[in-house]
Design a protein around this motif. Structure first.
Motif, PDB file in Angstrom:
ATOM      1  N   ASN A 145       0.836  -1.201   0.000  1.00 31.47           N
ATOM      2  CA  ASN A 145       0.000   0.000   0.000  1.00 31.47           C
ATOM      3  C   ASN A 145       0.868   1.249   0.000  1.00 31.47           C
ATOM      4  OD1 ASN A 145       1.000  -0.606   2.530  1.00 31.47           O
ATOM      5  ND2 ASN A 145      -0.844  -0.035   3.650  1.00 31.47           N
ATOM      6  N   PHE A 146       2.079   1.110  -0.531  1.00 31.42           N
ATOM      7  CA  PHE A 146       3.019   2.229  -0.559  1.00 31.42           C
ATOM      8  C   PHE A 146       2.441   3.400  -1.358  1.00 31.42           C
ATOM      9  CE2 PHE A 146       6.867  -0.899  -0.559  1.00 31.42           C
ATOM     10  CZ  PHE A 146       6.553  -1.282   0.724  1.00 31.42           C
ATOM     11  N   GLU A 147       2.900   4.594  -1.023  1.00 33.43           N
ATOM     12  CA  GLU A 147       2.559   5.785  -1.809  1.00 33.43           C
ATOM     13  C   GLU A 147       2.854   5.534  -3.283  1.00 33.43           C
ATOM     14  OE1 GLU A 147       4.637   9.381  -0.792  1.00 33.43           O
ATOM     15  OE2 GLU A 147       4.153   9.143   1.331  1.00 33.43           O
ATOM     16  N   GLY A 148       1.888   5.776  -4.134  1.00 29.68           N
ATOM     17  CA  GLY A 148       2.128   5.708  -5.570  1.00 29.68           C
ATOM     18  C   GLY A 148       2.283   4.315  -6.141  1.00 29.68           C
ATOM     19  N   ARG A 149       2.137   3.287  -5.324  1.00 35.51           N
ATOM     20  CA  ARG A 149       2.377   1.925  -5.803  1.00 35.51           C
ATOM     21  C   ARG A 149       1.436   1.560  -6.958  1.00 35.51           C
ATOM     22  NH1 ARG A 149       5.959  -2.581  -5.654  1.00 35.51           N
ATOM     23  NH2 ARG A 149       4.718  -4.402  -6.111  1.00 35.51           N
ATOM     24  N   GLN A 150       0.186   1.999  -6.864  1.00 35.71           N
ATOM     25  CA  GLN A 150      -0.776   1.651  -7.920  1.00 35.71           C
ATOM     26  C   GLN A 150      -0.976   2.817  -8.896  1.00 35.71           C
ATOM     27  OE1 GLN A 150      -4.036   0.021  -5.326  1.00 35.71           O
ATOM     28  NE2 GLN A 150      -3.631  -1.852  -6.478  1.00 35.71           N
ATOM     29  N   GLY A 151      -0.024   3.733  -8.922  1.00 37.67           N
ATOM     30  CA  GLY A 151      -0.096   4.926  -9.760  1.00 37.67           C
ATOM     31  C   GLY A 151       0.130   6.145  -8.876  1.00 37.67           C
ATOM     32  N   PRO A 152       0.752   7.198  -9.429  1.00 37.44           N
ATOM     33  CA  PRO A 152       1.065   8.374  -8.607  1.00 37.44           C
ATOM     34  C   PRO A 152      -0.192   8.952  -7.959  1.00 37.44           C
ATOM     35  CG  PRO A 152       2.013   8.571 -10.824  1.00 37.44           C
ATOM     36  CD  PRO A 152       1.164   7.355 -10.822  1.00 37.44           C
ATOM     37  N   GLY A 153      -0.154   9.141  -6.659  1.00 36.72           N
ATOM     38  CA  GLY A 153      -1.301   9.715  -5.956  1.00 36.72           C
ATOM     39  C   GLY A 153      -2.413   8.716  -5.672  1.00 36.72           C
ATOM     40  N   GLY A 154      -2.275   7.484  -6.139  1.00 35.83           N
ATOM     41  CA  GLY A 154      -3.304   6.469  -5.900  1.00 35.83           C
ATOM     42  C   GLY A 154      -3.301   5.999  -4.446  1.00 35.83           C
ATOM     43  N   ARG A 155      -4.470   5.584  -3.962  1.00 41.29           N
ATOM     44  CA  ARG A 155      -4.614   5.152  -2.555  1.00 41.29           C
ATOM     45  C   ARG A 155      -5.025   3.689  -2.509  1.00 41.29           C
ATOM     46  NH1 ARG A 155      -8.050  10.672  -1.591  1.00 41.29           N
ATOM     47  NH2 ARG A 155      -6.287  11.998  -0.988  1.00 41.29           N
ATOM     48  N   THR A 156      -4.241   2.915  -1.772  1.00 43.40           N
ATOM     49  CA  THR A 156      -4.421   1.460  -1.752  1.00 43.40           C
ATOM     50  C   THR A 156      -4.858   0.977  -0.373  1.00 43.40           C
ATOM     51  OG1 THR A 156      -2.612   1.289  -3.344  1.00 43.40           O
ATOM     52  CG2 THR A 156      -3.224  -0.729  -2.163  1.00 43.40           C
ATOM     53  N   HIS A 157      -5.877   0.109  -0.349  1.00 37.62           N
ATOM     54  CA  HIS A 157      -6.242  -0.602   0.875  1.00 37.62           C
ATOM     55  C   HIS A 157      -6.053  -2.099   0.615  1.00 37.62           C
ATOM     56  CE1 HIS A 157      -8.071   2.872   2.939  1.00 37.62           C
ATOM     57  NE2 HIS A 157      -8.427   3.245   1.721  1.00 37.62           N
ATOM     58  N   LEU A 158      -5.196  -2.718   1.402  1.00 37.28           N
ATOM     59  CA  LEU A 158      -4.907  -4.143   1.228  1.00 37.28           C
ATOM     60  C   LEU A 158      -5.943  -4.985   1.963  1.00 37.28           C
ATOM     61  CD1 LEU A 158      -1.072  -4.046   1.953  1.00 37.28           C
ATOM     62  CD2 LEU A 158      -2.210  -3.935  -0.286  1.00 37.28           C
ATOM     63  N   MET A 159      -6.295  -6.119   1.360  1.00 37.30           N
ATOM     64  CA  MET A 159      -7.260  -7.014   2.000  1.00 37.30           C
ATOM     65  C   MET A 159      -7.277  -8.356   1.282  1.00 37.30           C
ATOM     66  SD  MET A 159     -10.583  -4.972   0.615  1.00 37.30           S
ATOM     67  CE  MET A 159      -9.757  -3.417   0.921  1.00 37.30           C
ATOM     68  N   SER A 160      -8.108  -9.267   1.759  1.00 36.27           N
ATOM     69  CA  SER A 160      -8.218 -10.599   1.163  1.00 36.27           C
ATOM     70  C   SER A 160      -9.099 -10.544  -0.092  1.00 36.27           C
ATOM     71  CB  SER A 160      -8.840 -11.559   2.176  1.00 36.27           C
ATOM     72  OG  SER A 160     -10.227 -11.252   2.304  1.00 36.27           O
ATOM     73  N   PRO A 161      -9.074 -11.597  -0.911  1.00 35.08           N
ATOM     74  CA  PRO A 161      -9.925 -11.622  -2.112  1.00 35.08           C
ATOM     75  C   PRO A 161     -11.417 -11.496  -1.784  1.00 35.08           C
ATOM     76  CG  PRO A 161      -8.244 -13.314  -2.259  1.00 35.08           C
ATOM     77  CD  PRO A 161      -8.149 -12.746  -0.874  1.00 35.08           C
ATOM     78  N   ALA A 162     -11.883 -12.197  -0.750  1.00 38.93           N
ATOM     79  CA  ALA A 162     -13.308 -12.119  -0.410  1.00 38.93           C
ATOM     80  C   ALA A 162     -13.664 -10.701   0.046  1.00 38.93           C
ATOM     81  CB  ALA A 162     -13.633 -13.130   0.696  1.00 38.93           C
ATOM     82  N   MET A 163     -12.776 -10.074   0.790  1.00 41.31           N
ATOM     83  CA  MET A 163     -13.012  -8.692   1.243  1.00 41.31           C
ATOM     84  C   MET A 163     -13.017  -7.716   0.061  1.00 41.31           C
ATOM     85  SD  MET A 163     -13.405  -7.949   4.523  1.00 41.31           S
ATOM     86  CE  MET A 163     -12.527  -6.418   4.903  1.00 41.31           C
ATOM     87  N   ALA A 164     -12.149  -7.945  -0.913  1.00 45.92           N
ATOM     88  CA  ALA A 164     -12.114  -7.054  -2.080  1.00 45.92           C
ATOM     89  C   ALA A 164     -13.400  -7.194  -2.889  1.00 45.92           C
ATOM     90  CB  ALA A 164     -10.891  -7.374  -2.947  1.00 45.92           C
ATOM     91  N   ASP A 182      10.337   3.558   1.162  1.00 43.77           N
ATOM     92  CA  ASP A 182      10.509   2.310   0.419  1.00 43.77           C
ATOM     93  C   ASP A 182      11.101   2.593  -0.959  1.00 43.77           C
ATOM     94  OD1 ASP A 182       8.199   2.824  -1.444  1.00 43.77           O
ATOM     95  OD2 ASP A 182       7.158   2.872   0.490  1.00 43.77           O
ATOM     96  N   THR A 183      11.463   1.528  -1.661  1.00 47.88           N
ATOM     97  CA  THR A 183      12.122   1.714  -2.960  1.00 47.88           C
ATOM     98  C   THR A 183      11.134   2.203  -4.029  1.00 47.88           C
ATOM     99  OG1 THR A 183      11.878  -0.648  -3.396  1.00 47.88           O
ATOM    100  CG2 THR A 183      14.003   0.077  -2.569  1.00 47.88           C
ATOM    101  N   ASP A 184       9.830   2.090  -3.758  1.00 47.65           N
ATOM    102  CA  ASP A 184       8.853   2.711  -4.673  1.00 47.65           C
ATOM    103  C   ASP A 184       8.927   4.239  -4.562  1.00 47.65           C
ATOM    104  OD1 ASP A 184       7.346  -0.125  -4.544  1.00 47.65           O
ATOM    105  OD2 ASP A 184       6.490   1.047  -6.197  1.00 47.65           O
TER     106      ASP A 184
END
Ligand code: SF4
Lengths: 477, 204
Positions: free
Chosen positions: A442-461, B22-24
């Motif tokens: 869920n790092f900053e920018g991991r899914q695109g610059p400025g994108g916001r990530t919430h990690l969870m299980s497949p059923a939760m997603a 992090d490295t990202d």
């Protein structure tokens, strides 16, 4: 008989890690490090070009080309397969990989072929990943393969060059850490919830310097897919190595796979693999016990995987955090994530859902998500992707009709790749977009610059896709 | 590839008062499509340095002319965690960084530093916090790898440790692949003969 000097400590009870280490020491070095033999190496398009350049510059060949496996996964488009890749940079990167594997005679899983997929999904699926081996890949989630009782770790491009030319790598021995999972879990709690709960407890650097072994009745009862999810997430606690001892389930998974041994060699291999589990009385440097009976579905709220809470809680208030460093980190994370302290986590609206990655892109993950999606609809305004971890997983899912469940519910059904886990292809969040994701970071920018990530299980997603907000999957049964 | 021998580093230090860089963050994934390893300095901390329109973001330490070319970086815990991408180290090197001081490192990043002419210096959190104050005051830092000391001008040297093999390789600019093959060629062959005998399924 060729004898090798016994490593110090042999004869005493040893852990799985110690056995794997001892059986791969080529030479001990004066400063306490060792030269470790590497049995297997997986090569993908993004981290390998510079290693091949170095190899070519030094005029060397691969010492054992057949011990490597090449595949394109990180930057490849997932909407369609077979045509030309639209992005010129990704296209040239895949072309460079294809030229390199051809020049150096590396076995290659073709992009439009039946064995293509994410490095950590196809290693096990093809039987390239075996117990008792050392496995390296230019990718930190190489921890995944440890689920088979292998010593598997991520390396940089320079190390890849060394493995290619010398089949060895200087390594420092890690301390050992046992993570024991006990108790009886709720049926909707899966390995992802356990991994996130563990990381929230020990911290994103809680296992640095340690080789982690997962043990206990919960782990022995897990399917290989869940063991892989656990080992995969180990790097998010800072450890390069996560492992589960091989057992009957491991052997049953591998038997008959294309690259697994056959006949007498299979019997000999299994006999050897049975000697790998940690000996009774073997000591670990650290032990952590987690009671999975107390775990609720987890969701990350911040920009580090340890910033995770049960879904039935509220966004934390930094002002209530005593430790000044943790407080500043929480403030920074909330600002980036656009969240307000005290807000209920299950009230946070999302606009994107990603089901896939080497953490949760296997058939069992897709089944769990499909079970929630079946007969329901993705909330208006939400874009939801299902990206199988491999072509074989995709084919299996289609044979089971999972693709139709997803498309009928309004999910987009894709071809295999890393996709929105790393956003190197055209699957990418726009700034400010919020994603319920089964990936691992869920790092900053991991899914695109400025994108916001919430990690969870497949059923939760899947539940989040239906609800249009973070949601408690336990309310969907 | 043989690196340049590591020589004593002297100059300003940039302070990044954050944990879990992090490295990202150090090298955003979308630039990984570039297959060169030279010239990556411009992408280091890209999304912290530059806004979406390409304008430099005021307040970020590498946009401060005093620290733009600082050879030392002082950072928070778990620096370089996450992805194994060696581009993170190549980008820092391209930025001119030759030593990173932190109370903890991502392990793969730590190894990648040592292979690319950057010294990762592990010190306790209090020491690092104090060094951040010195860095922000513009004091000069000296990293002497042979002596394994870090010195802020006018203060007592602070010892640090780098394993011997790594230190020698850095100081001499040795290439790891050459070293392994030249020193251990016979050991590798002997190991393979033993493994072929005892685990023949790995050699078919
Ligand atoms: S799915 Fe994500 S974490 Fe896994 S290999 Fe691909 S980019 Fe890395």
């Amino acid at each position: 008989m060729i004898t090798r000097p016994l490593p110090s400590g042999a004869g005493r009870p040893r852990t799985l890690y110690e056995k794997l280490w001892d059986s791969h020491v080529v030479a001990n070095r004066p400063d306490g490090s060792a030269l470790l033999y590497i049995d297997r190496h997986i090569v993908h398009e993004v981290s390998s070009p510079q290693a091949f350049v170095a190899l070519r510059a030094s005029g060397r060949r691969l010492r054992r080309p057949e011990t490597h496996l090449g595949v394109a996964d990180h930057a490849v488009p997932t909407r369609e397969r077979g045509g030309e890749i639209a992005d010129p940079l990704a296209r040239s990167q895949v072309a460079e990989l294809e030229a390199n594997v051809a020049e150096f005679a590396v076995p290659y899983a073709r992009l439009d072929g039946p064995e293509q997929g994410i490095v950590h999904v196809i290693g096990p699926e093809t039987g390239f990943t075996l117990p008792g081996t050392t496995i390296a890949c230019g990718d930190s989630h190489t921890t995944t393969h440890g689920a088979f009782g292998a010593l598997a770790f991520g390396v940089g491009a320079s190390e890849q060059g060394t493995i290619m030319a010398a089949q060895c790598l200087p390594q420092q021995r890690a301390a050992t850490m046992q993570v024991e999972l006990v108790g009886k879990r709720h049926p909707l709690i899966d390995a992802k919830d356990m991994a996130l709960a563990l990381i929230a407890r020990i911290g994103a650097n809680g296992a640095v310097g340690h080789a982690v072994e997962y043990t206990g009745e919960v782990v022995s009862g897990m399917a290989m897919s869940e063991r892989m999810t656990l080992c995969n997430m180990t790097i998010e606690a800072g450890s390069r190595i996560g492992m589960v001892a091989p057992d009957a389930r491991t052997f049953a998974y591998l038997e008959g796979r294309r690259l697994a041994p056959r006949g007498e060699l299979w019997d000999a291999a299994v006999a050897y693999w049975r000697t790998l589990p940690s000996d009774p009385g073997a000591r670990y440097d650290r032990v952590v016990t987690l009671d999975v009976g107390t775990i609720a579905p987890q969701v990350s709220w911040g920009t580090s995987p340890d910033q995770t809470l049960p879904i039935d809680r509220t966004v934390p208030d930094p002002a209530a955090i005593a430790d000044p460093v943790a407080r500043r980190e929480a403030e920074k994370a909330l600002a980036y994530m656009g969240l307000v302290p005290g807000q209920r986590l299950d009230s946070v609206a999302i606009d994107t859902v990603f089901i896939g990655s080497c953490t949760n892109g296997r058939i069992e993950d897709l089944r769990a998500a499909a079970a929630i999606a079946m007969g329901r609809r993705v909330a208006p305004g939400v874009t939801a992707l299902v990206v199988p971890g491999s072509a074989a997983t995709r084919a299996q899912a289609e044979a089971e009709g999972l693709d139709r469940i997803f498309t009928a519910a309004g999910f987009s059904w894709r071809h295999a790749g890393c996709s929105l886990c790393v956003a190197m292809n055209d699957d990418r969040l726009a700034p400010g977009q919020r994603c319920a994701s089964t990936s691992n970071r869920n790092f900053e920018g991991r899914q695109g610059p400025g994108g916001r990530t919430h990690l969870m299980s497949p059923a939760m997603a899947a539940a989040a896709a239906i609800a249009g907000r973070l949601a408690d999957v336990r309310e969907f049964v | 590839m043989p690196a340049e021998p590591f020589t004593t580093v002297h100059g300003r230090a940039a302070a990044l008062r954050e944990d879990n860089i992090d490295t990202d963050i150090i090298f955003p994934a979308r630039f990984l499509l570039i297959t060169a390893r030279e010239g990556l300095g411009r992408y280091a901390f890209h999304d912290r340095r530059f806004a979406g329109d390409g304008q430099a973001i005021a307040g970020f330490v590498y946009n401060d002319p005093r620290f733009r070319a600082a050879p030392v970086l002082v950072a928070g815990a778990n620096f370089g965690s996450g992805s194994s991408r060696e581009q993170a180290v190549w980008a820092l090197h391209g930025l001119g960084v030759r030593a990173v001081i932190a109370p903890g490192f991502g392990e793969i990043f730590h190894g990648n530093c040592l292979r690319n002419g950057i010294v990762p210096i592990l010190l306790g959190r209090e020491v690092v916090t104090a060094l951040m104050d010195r860095a922000e005051a513009g004091l000069a830092f000296t990293v002497d790898l042979a002596a394994q000391t870090l010195t802020v001008t006018g203060e007592d040297p602070i010892p640090f440790a780098i394993p011997r093999e790594r230190r020698l390789a850095l100081l001499n600019g040795w290439d790891e692949t050459d070293q392994v093959i030249n020193t251990h060629g016979a050991d590798i062959a002997a190991f393979e003969a033993w493994q072929r005998r005892t685990q023949p399924w790995l050699h078919v």
